[in-house]
Design a protein around this motif. Structure first.
Motif, PDB file in Angstrom:
ATOM      1  N   ARG A 138       0.837  -1.217   0.000  1.00 46.97           N
ATOM      2  CA  ARG A 138       0.000   0.000   0.000  1.00 46.97           C
ATOM      3  C   ARG A 138       0.865   1.259   0.000  1.00 46.97           C
ATOM      4  N   ALA A 139       1.958   1.233   0.780  1.00 48.84           N
ATOM      5  CA  ALA A 139       2.843   2.395   0.819  1.00 48.84           C
ATOM      6  C   ALA A 139       3.499   2.633  -0.530  1.00 48.84           C
ATOM      7  N   LEU A 140       3.902   1.577  -1.204  1.00 47.44           N
ATOM      8  CA  LEU A 140       4.502   1.711  -2.535  1.00 47.44           C
ATOM      9  C   LEU A 140       3.501   2.300  -3.520  1.00 47.44           C
ATOM     10  N   LEU A 141       2.231   1.927  -3.377  1.00 48.69           N
ATOM     11  CA  LEU A 141       1.195   2.464  -4.264  1.00 48.69           C
ATOM     12  C   LEU A 141       0.904   3.928  -3.962  1.00 48.69           C
ATOM     13  N   LEU A 142       1.115   4.337  -2.712  1.00 46.83           N
ATOM     14  CA  LEU A 142       0.891   5.733  -2.344  1.00 46.83           C
ATOM     15  C   LEU A 142       2.027   6.644  -2.795  1.00 46.83           C
ATOM     16  N   ALA A 143       3.221   6.090  -2.926  1.00 45.86           N
ATOM     17  CA  ALA A 143       4.404   6.906  -3.185  1.00 45.86           C
ATOM     18  C   ALA A 143       4.348   7.561  -4.560  1.00 45.86           C
ATOM     19  N   ARG A 144       4.785   8.818  -4.601  1.00 41.61           N
ATOM     20  CA  ARG A 144       4.885   9.522  -5.878  1.00 41.61           C
ATOM     21  C   ARG A 144       6.074   9.023  -6.681  1.00 41.61           C
ATOM     22  N   ALA A 145       7.143   8.590  -5.997  1.00 41.58           N
ATOM     23  CA  ALA A 145       8.339   8.087  -6.674  1.00 41.58           C
ATOM     24  C   ALA A 145       9.101   7.179  -5.718  1.00 41.58           C
ATOM     25  N   VAL A 146       9.701   6.127  -6.280  1.00 46.91           N
ATOM     26  CA  VAL A 146      10.436   5.131  -5.502  1.00 46.91           C
ATOM     27  C   VAL A 146      11.778   4.883  -6.189  1.00 46.91           C
ATOM     28  N   ASP A 147      12.830   4.756  -5.389  1.00 49.34           N
ATOM     29  CA  ASP A 147      14.140   4.373  -5.916  1.00 49.34           C
ATOM     30  C   ASP A 147      14.388   2.898  -5.625  1.00 49.34           C
ATOM     31  N   VAL A 148      14.895   2.176  -6.620  1.00 43.83           N
ATOM     32  CA  VAL A 148      15.325   0.789  -6.439  1.00 43.83           C
ATOM     33  C   VAL A 148      16.842   0.767  -6.564  1.00 43.83           C
ATOM     34  N   VAL A 149      17.501   0.337  -5.512  1.00 49.61           N
ATOM     35  CA  VAL A 149      18.964   0.311  -5.488  1.00 49.61           C
ATOM     36  C   VAL A 149      19.402  -1.143  -5.334  1.00 49.61           C
ATOM     37  N   PRO A 150      20.077  -1.708  -6.327  1.00 48.41           N
ATOM     38  CA  PRO A 150      20.450  -3.131  -6.252  1.00 48.41           C
ATOM     39  C   PRO A 150      21.631  -3.373  -5.329  1.00 48.41           C
ATOM     40  N   GLU A 151      21.468  -2.989  -4.069  1.00 46.39           N
ATOM     41  CA  GLU A 151      22.473  -3.226  -3.037  1.00 46.39           C
ATOM     42  C   GLU A 151      21.779  -3.911  -1.857  1.00 46.39           C
ATOM     43  N   PRO A 152      22.389  -4.956  -1.282  1.00 47.32           N
ATOM     44  CA  PRO A 152      21.782  -5.562  -0.091  1.00 47.32           C
ATOM     45  C   PRO A 152      21.856  -4.611   1.090  1.00 47.32           C
ATOM     46  N   VAL A 153      20.776  -4.528   1.834  1.00 48.09           N
ATOM     47  CA  VAL A 153      20.727  -3.655   3.011  1.00 48.09           C
ATOM     48  C   VAL A 153      20.894  -4.472   4.289  1.00 48.09           C
TER      49      VAL A 153
END
Length: 727
Positions: A138-153
């Motif tokens: 739901r939060a991802l659907l609410l977001a205006r923009a999302v960054d995807v970073v291919p690094e393990p956290v």
């Protein structure tokens, strides 16, 4: 200086370790909040008690948000068992509409939120862990923009912590299954975009439906009715795409759930769990085959025949078991057959093999010699089916991969087409057996490298025309010397840059200003990788283990190119401050750099009667280490008696007769890792490494009594896989 707000379910290791990691990134302004509190900082991170952060993951997410202005950033290792392939590349300021796979991201702890976004939508963490997946979606659907970073956290994303042992769910946990299914269904109802909703229902909701149906056997009557009712609602509201590709047994359970036939559904679930359905042979009617599952002939229940029709079950099962060269001719051995259809004679099935180039669908037809393979039948462990004549042997001259206009880069995949009993199926054969098939020798023909494997060890034949070749590796006091050639005409003059890069593509170290000397069509270079810089960079990697690739930026080219090893290039290995730095080649022939704490390395593995014997290097930095064999979930372990002499070690043990309280018994079925425990620290288990020669010549499966024991490779590391009792 940004302020980080942290919500932690419980204090302790997760919080302490997170604070230490952030302090290394010079982030010291931290507030710790209880669940449900409103963050006042700039960024927000959610941690579970068991979470352990990688040294740089949060910092990379923070850098992404500062550069993009997005509402949140998610980190993905892109290589773990639960990774989403579409999220293994960077995406900046995107949305689930543009990248639907974002909704598959289920790691709350690998997410960094902009606190203003959190406050703007008055978000609160759910009280139940089972609801977190729906909350994140739901939060991802609410977001205006999302960054995807291919690094393990988290360290779990980086593959440093194994999952828990598989076990049956308790009734209270089954209630979580029901809650999770219901909230995920509500998310589906809230998605306005039809294509995005289909993606959610197919890749997120449908697996939860399968879990719910499989769990029915442990639920009480009320919970069972609740689960079936919700499954029925999901199936009623979703389109046929939810069932697309499902096997017949799964379709039968879906059909019964739609009709809310709980007793009949329970009968199927119990028969499946008891293994009774795996003993049934397929039933042929006309040119189609059907699973002989419960209620197939029950006229009163009247389940349609189409529900029982076998499709995916009859797919091609295939593997490449050996790869070798004779001159410039590549030879392959393996097997290919259709599931649940006999291959008991050479004429029972027809096998066609082709190499297909991905770029343009060019085809090279291969000759097929059938081979008798009783082991395929034994390994399949299916009642009544015989695959003894599923084996094949074939060959292809390297020149067959050369086009009319000469050599060109391309990846050729092996396609097997199998026909039997009126059924014809095709598939690409990528699976390989341990040993030489996964690490075959490479071949240079007319100055072009022929590589019969992918970087991950799957089977493919790559015609490699990469322009940068490493011809020499040397050691000097201040670093590792890399000598090479650029075997391609450059569009402009200038110097090159040598880059040490992570699997995600981010740069670890750069050596700039490399002169490219010689004629335009053949230029040489020399670069030095400082040992101290490599040692320092390793401390910023998960587990303080650097596993990097070498790439070069050439003048006039916008993209960097990987470096490949020349034929006969020897590996270079040295030590610095208790770390071992290794410069060598991958199974794919590319140059790789590793920097990790010194540990034993296996250089020979063999069976002597029923004794597995390993031997190899024991570096000075491994003093105090012990060798063990540990179950994949680390719940069981066995110390291995080790003999040390002159920097070498030998370890021998009998996996078919290990000491237990009940006497000498075989290791139980499953995967057992060969690991190193450093300095007596119980939590510090590291996989036992093996050199490339050993990994390319692992011994075949060994049978002791009723069990099979197979030493296999798992990412340059060794694992002992123990099969079930065969009788």
């Amino acid at each position: 200086m940004p302020r980080i707000s942290i919500i932690v379910l419980a204090t302790g290791h997760a919080l302490d370790q997170c604070a230490a990691v952030l302090a290394r990134q010079r982030v010291t302004d931290i507030e710790v909040l209880p669940r449900g509190a409103t963050p006042t900082g700039d960024y927000l991170v959610y941690l579970r008690p068991e979470d352990e952060l990688t040294p740089r993951g949060l910092a990379v997410l923070m850098e992404a948000l500062e550069a993009s202005g997005s509402d949140l950033a998610v980190g993905t290792g892109g290589t773990g068992p639960g990774s989403v392939p579409a999220l293994s590349a960077s995406h900046r300021a995107t949305t689930p509409l543009a990248v639907p796979a974002l909704l598959e991201h289920g790691e709350s702890s690998a997410t960094l939120w902009r606190a203003a976004f959190w406050r703007r939508h008055d978000l609160r963490w759910p009280d139940q862990p089972a609801l977190e997946r729906a909350f994140l979606a739901r939060a991802l659907l609410l977001a205006r923009a999302v960054d995807v970073v291919p690094e393990p956290v988290t360290m779990a994303q980086a593959g440093f912590h194994e999952g828990r042992a598989t076990r049956s769910l308790r009734t209270d946990e089954l209630a979580d299954v029901a809650d999770r299914l219901e909230t995920l269904h509500e998310v589906a109802r809230s998605i306005g975009d039809e294509e995005l909703r289909r993606h959610w229902e197919t890749v997120v909701l449908e697996p939860e439906v399968r879990i719910a149906l499989t769990s029915l056997g442990g639920a009480d009557a009320d919970l069972r009715t609740r689960l079936v009712e919700r499954v029925g609602q999901v199936l009623d509201e979703a389109g046929p795409h939810v069932e697309a590709g499902a096997k017949a047994l799964q379709r039968l359970k879906y059909h019964l759930a739609r009709r809310r036939l709980v007793p009949e559904l329970m009968e199927v679930v119990k028969a499946e769990r008891a293994g009774e359905l795996s003993l049934l042979r397929a039933v042929r009617k006309g040119r189609s085959y059907y699973g002989d599952y419960p209620f197939r002939t029950d006229r009163e229940l009247a389940v349609p025949d189409e529900v029982y029709r076998l499709d995916r079950e009859l797919g091609v099962r295939a593997r490449v078991d050996d790869v070798w060269w004779e001159g410039d001719t590549l030879h392959l051995e393996g097997f290919a057959h259709l599931g649940q259809l006999d291959a008991d004679t050479p004429r029972a099935t027809k096998v066609r093999l082709e190499l297909v180039r991905q770029a343009d669908d060019a085809v090279v037809k291969l000759p097929v010699q059938r081979v008798h393979r009783q082991d395929v039948t034994a390994d399949a462990r299916e009642a009544g089916y015989c695959y003894d004549w599923s084996g094949f042997r074939t060959s292809v001259p390297a020149t067959a991969l050369r086009g009319r206009n000469g050599w060109a880069y391309g990846v050729w995949r092996l396609q097997a087409t199998v026909s039997a009993g009126g059924v014809r199926r095709s598939r690409l054969v990528t699976a390989t057996a341990p040993g030489r098939a996964g690490r075959p020798p490479l071949r240079e023909v007319d100055g072009v490298r022929i590589v019969p494997t992918t970087g991950r060890g799957a089977f493919a034949v790559e015609v490699d025309t990469l322009p940068v070749v490493v011809t020499g590796l040397h050691l000097r006091e201040d670093g590792l010397v890399v000598e090479g050639e650029v075997r391609r005409r450059l569009t402009q003059d200038g110097s090159g840059r040598l880059l040490v890069v992570r699997p995600s593509g981010s740069t670890v170290l750069e050596v700039a200003g490399l002169p490219l000397r010689g004629t335009d069509g053949h230029r040489t270079f020399t670069a030095v990788l400082p040992l101290a810089a490599l040692r320092g960079a390793a401390t910023d990697e998960p587990g303080s283990e650097g596993r990097w690739a070498l790439r070069m930026a050439l003048p006039g080219r916008s993209r960097t190119v990987p470096l490949r090893a020349a034929d006969g290039l020897d590996e270079l290995r040295t030590s610095v401050e208790g770390f071992e730095v290794d410069l060598g080649r991958t199974r794919h022939g590319r140059i790789r750099v590793t920097c990790a704490a010194e540990r034993p390395v296996v250089e020979d593995a063999r069976w002597l009667d029923d004794i597995l014997t390993l031997s190899g290097r024991w570096p000075a930095g491994a003093a105090g280490c012990r060798l063990l064999v540990a179950s994949r979930d680390a719940s069981r372990e066995l110390a291995l008696p080790t003999t040390l002499s002159g920097g070498r070690f030998t370890v021998s043990f009998a996996p078919g007769a290990v000491p237990t309280l009940a006497g000498a018994l075989p290791l139980t079925q499953g995967s057992w890792r060969l690991v190193v425990r450093r300095n007596g620290e119980c939590a510090d288990l590291r996989p036992l490494a093996a050199d490339a020669v050993t990994l390319a010549s692992l011994p075949p499966a060994h049978h002791i009594g009723a069990k099979s024991f197979h030493l296999v490779e798992d990412g340059q590391e060794l694992e002992l896989r123990v099969g079930p009792d065969l009788f």
